[in-house]
Scaffold this active site. Sequence first.
Site, mmCIF file in Angstrom:
data_model
loop_
_atom_site.group_PDB
_atom_site.id
_atom_site.type_symbol
_atom_site.label_atom_id
_atom_site.label_comp_id
_atom_site.label_asym_id
_atom_site.label_seq_id
_atom_site.Cartn_x
_atom_site.Cartn_y
_atom_site.Cartn_z
ATOM 1 N N ARG A 107 -0.668 -8.483 13.598
ATOM 2 C CA ARG A 107 -1.162 -7.547 12.569
ATOM 3 C C ARG A 107 -1.992 -8.303 11.530
ATOM 4 N NH1 ARG A 107 4.412 -4.936 11.040
ATOM 5 N NH2 ARG A 107 3.299 -4.009 9.286
ATOM 6 N N ARG B 298 -9.727 0.990 8.318
ATOM 7 C CA ARG B 298 -9.245 -0.343 8.643
ATOM 8 C C ARG B 298 -10.282 -1.156 9.401
ATOM 9 N NH1 ARG B 298 -3.338 0.514 8.564
ATOM 10 N NH2 ARG B 298 -2.339 -1.398 9.170
ATOM 11 N N ARG C 154 12.124 -6.191 4.421
ATOM 12 C CA ARG C 154 12.154 -4.778 4.825
ATOM 13 C C ARG C 154 13.061 -4.596 6.043
ATOM 14 N NH1 ARG C 154 6.633 -1.645 5.431
ATOM 15 N NH2 ARG C 154 6.212 -3.088 7.123
ATOM 16 N N LYS D 150 0.846 -1.213 0.000
ATOM 17 C CA LYS D 150 0.000 0.000 0.000
ATOM 18 C C LYS D 150 0.878 1.260 0.000
ATOM 19 C CE LYS D 150 -1.973 -1.085 3.978
ATOM 20 N NZ LYS D 150 -1.279 -2.342 4.327
ATOM 21 N N ARG E 210 11.108 -0.854 12.289
ATOM 22 C CA ARG E 210 9.817 -0.559 12.930
ATOM 23 C C ARG E 210 9.588 -1.489 14.113
ATOM 24 N NH1 ARG E 210 5.138 0.063 8.412
ATOM 25 N NH2 ARG E 210 3.997 -1.094 9.999
HETATM 26 P P1 AP5 Z 1 4.838 -1.567 1.902
HETATM 27 O O1 AP5 Z 1 4.568 -0.750 0.702
HETATM 28 O O2 AP5 Z 1 5.503 -0.933 3.081
HETATM 29 O O3 AP5 Z 1 3.504 -2.314 2.374
HETATM 30 P P2 AP5 Z 1 2.294 -1.777 3.212
HETATM 31 O O4 AP5 Z 1 1.091 -2.478 2.689
HETATM 32 O O5 AP5 Z 1 2.280 -0.294 3.237
HETATM 33 O O6 AP5 Z 1 2.725 -2.410 4.604
HETATM 34 P P3 AP5 Z 1 2.829 -1.862 6.059
HETATM 35 O O7 AP5 Z 1 3.593 -2.923 6.806
HETATM 36 O O8 AP5 Z 1 3.357 -0.476 6.144
HETATM 37 O O9 AP5 Z 1 1.316 -1.898 6.423
HETATM 38 P P4 AP5 Z 1 0.570 -1.892 7.706
HETATM 39 O O10 AP5 Z 1 -0.791 -1.712 7.188
HETATM 40 O O11 AP5 Z 1 0.750 -3.047 8.597
HETATM 41 O O12 AP5 Z 1 1.247 -0.665 8.501
HETATM 42 P P5 AP5 Z 1 0.763 0.787 8.851
HETATM 43 O O13 AP5 Z 1 1.956 1.631 8.921
HETATM 44 O O14 AP5 Z 1 -0.375 1.198 7.993
HETATM 45 O O15 AP5 Z 1 5.668 -2.837 1.426
HETATM 46 C C1 AP5 Z 1 6.173 -3.794 2.346
HETATM 47 C C2 AP5 Z 1 7.508 -4.328 1.832
HETATM 48 O O16 AP5 Z 1 7.292 -5.065 0.615
HETATM 49 C C3 AP5 Z 1 8.520 -3.229 1.475
HETATM 50 O O17 AP5 Z 1 9.804 -3.657 1.839
HETATM 51 C C4 AP5 Z 1 8.401 -3.077 -0.042
HETATM 52 O O18 AP5 Z 1 9.575 -2.645 -0.638
HETATM 53 C C5 AP5 Z 1 8.018 -4.481 -0.474
HETATM 54 N N1 AP5 Z 1 7.119 -4.511 -1.650
HETATM 55 C C6 AP5 Z 1 6.101 -3.658 -1.916
HETATM 56 N N2 AP5 Z 1 5.478 -4.002 -3.071
HETATM 57 C C7 AP5 Z 1 6.127 -5.128 -3.522
HETATM 58 C C8 AP5 Z 1 5.947 -5.957 -4.668
HETATM 59 N N3 AP5 Z 1 4.976 -5.731 -5.576
HETATM 60 N N4 AP5 Z 1 6.788 -7.016 -4.819
HETATM 61 C C9 AP5 Z 1 7.763 -7.259 -3.885
HETATM 62 N N5 AP5 Z 1 7.989 -6.487 -2.781
HETATM 63 C C10 AP5 Z 1 7.174 -5.440 -2.607
HETATM 64 O O19 AP5 Z 1 0.139 0.569 10.322
HETATM 65 C C11 AP5 Z 1 0.973 0.282 11.437
HETATM 66 C C12 AP5 Z 1 0.152 0.245 12.700
HETATM 67 O O20 AP5 Z 1 -0.435 1.550 12.934
HETATM 68 C C13 AP5 Z 1 -1.040 -0.717 12.732
HETATM 69 O O21 AP5 Z 1 -0.670 -2.033 13.078
HETATM 70 C C14 AP5 Z 1 -1.923 -0.040 13.800
HETATM 71 O O22 AP5 Z 1 -1.455 -0.296 15.093
HETATM 72 C C15 AP5 Z 1 -1.736 1.420 13.495
HETATM 73 N N6 AP5 Z 1 -2.724 1.937 12.533
HETATM 74 C C16 AP5 Z 1 -2.458 2.477 11.312
HETATM 75 N N7 AP5 Z 1 -3.592 2.828 10.690
HETATM 76 C C17 AP5 Z 1 -4.608 2.507 11.537
HETATM 77 C C18 AP5 Z 1 -6.012 2.610 11.446
HETATM 78 N N8 AP5 Z 1 -6.616 3.122 10.368
HETATM 79 N N9 AP5 Z 1 -6.743 2.167 12.485
HETATM 80 C C19 AP5 Z 1 -6.152 1.669 13.609
HETATM 81 N N10 AP5 Z 1 -4.831 1.537 13.747
HETATM 82 C C20 AP5 Z 1 -4.051 1.953 12.721
#
Ligand code: AP5
Length: 192
Positions: free
Chosen positions: A150, A88, A127, A13, A139
């Site tokens: 997660r 979410r 990552r 994402k 992280r």
């Molecule tokens: P990346 O692009 O970072 O993936 P992502 O889907 O953004 O993954 P995240 O781990 O950041 O998502 P998340 O939803 O768990 O975390 P968030 O910060 O939102 O890609 C991942 C890896 O894969 C990278 O190394 C990249 O290079 C690689 N990659 C990407 N595309 C690829 C491809 N096509 N092929 C191969 N490799 C690829 O949330 C963190 C925490 O915050 C949550 O757990 C929660 O506690 C809180 N939080 C955030 N939003 C909310 C909400 N709305 N409600 C409640 N709590 C929330």
Amino acid sequence: MRLIFLGPPGAGKGTQAKLLTERYGIPQLSTGDMLRAAVAQATEVGKRAKAVMDAGQLVSDEIVNEIVSDRIDAPDCAKGFILDGYPRTVPQAKALDRMLEEKGLKLDAVIELKVDEAALVRRMENRVAETIAAGGSVRSDDNPEAFKRRLTEYREKTAPLSEYYAGTGQLKAVDGMADVDTVTAEIEKILA
Ligand code: AP5
């Protein structure tokens, strides 16, 4: 252009949102990044969110709804925005519907990145390895235990959003297993 990216942790994402930001000149609104910034600055929200995030659980709907509502009002969102990691939960999706209606705004699309669970774990491990190699800080939720949680949170609370947005006719699914450029091309086809 107003978009939502849906998908499990590690689906890509953030990667795709960043690329589209450059292409369309609209900001990426990552609730994860906003919360991590709040934790780093030890704000009131950050203090409340830290332990929950470290454990891989979701922060309360109330906190994230308020953060997003304020952020959407910023001048750089006037042309649109990409929501990455929000909504979410179904209550967050309903809150977003109300928020957009009150602000007189409409969503253009909800894009779901579909990726196998085994690949998600590998991506998280990659990552971590890349971050360490670059001398950055890993992280606090990128470890096997928090990542497992997660994924469980995703399955239980976020996956139902696919049905929610299928019901509104806005959901578009993309194969997130393809390489980054192919995924971007598929998304651009949908948005064209
Ligand atoms: P990346 O692009 O970072 O993936 P992502 O889907 O953004 O993954 P995240 O781990 O950041 O998502 P998340 O939803 O768990 O975390 P968030 O910060 O939102 O890609 C991942 C890896 O894969 C990278 O190394 C990249 O290079 C690689 N990659 C990407 N595309 C690829 C491809 N096509 N092929 C191969 N490799 C690829 O949330 C963190 C925490 O915050 C949550 O757990 C929660 O506690 C809180 N939080 C955030 N939003 C909310 C909400 N709305 N409600 C409640 N709590 C929330």
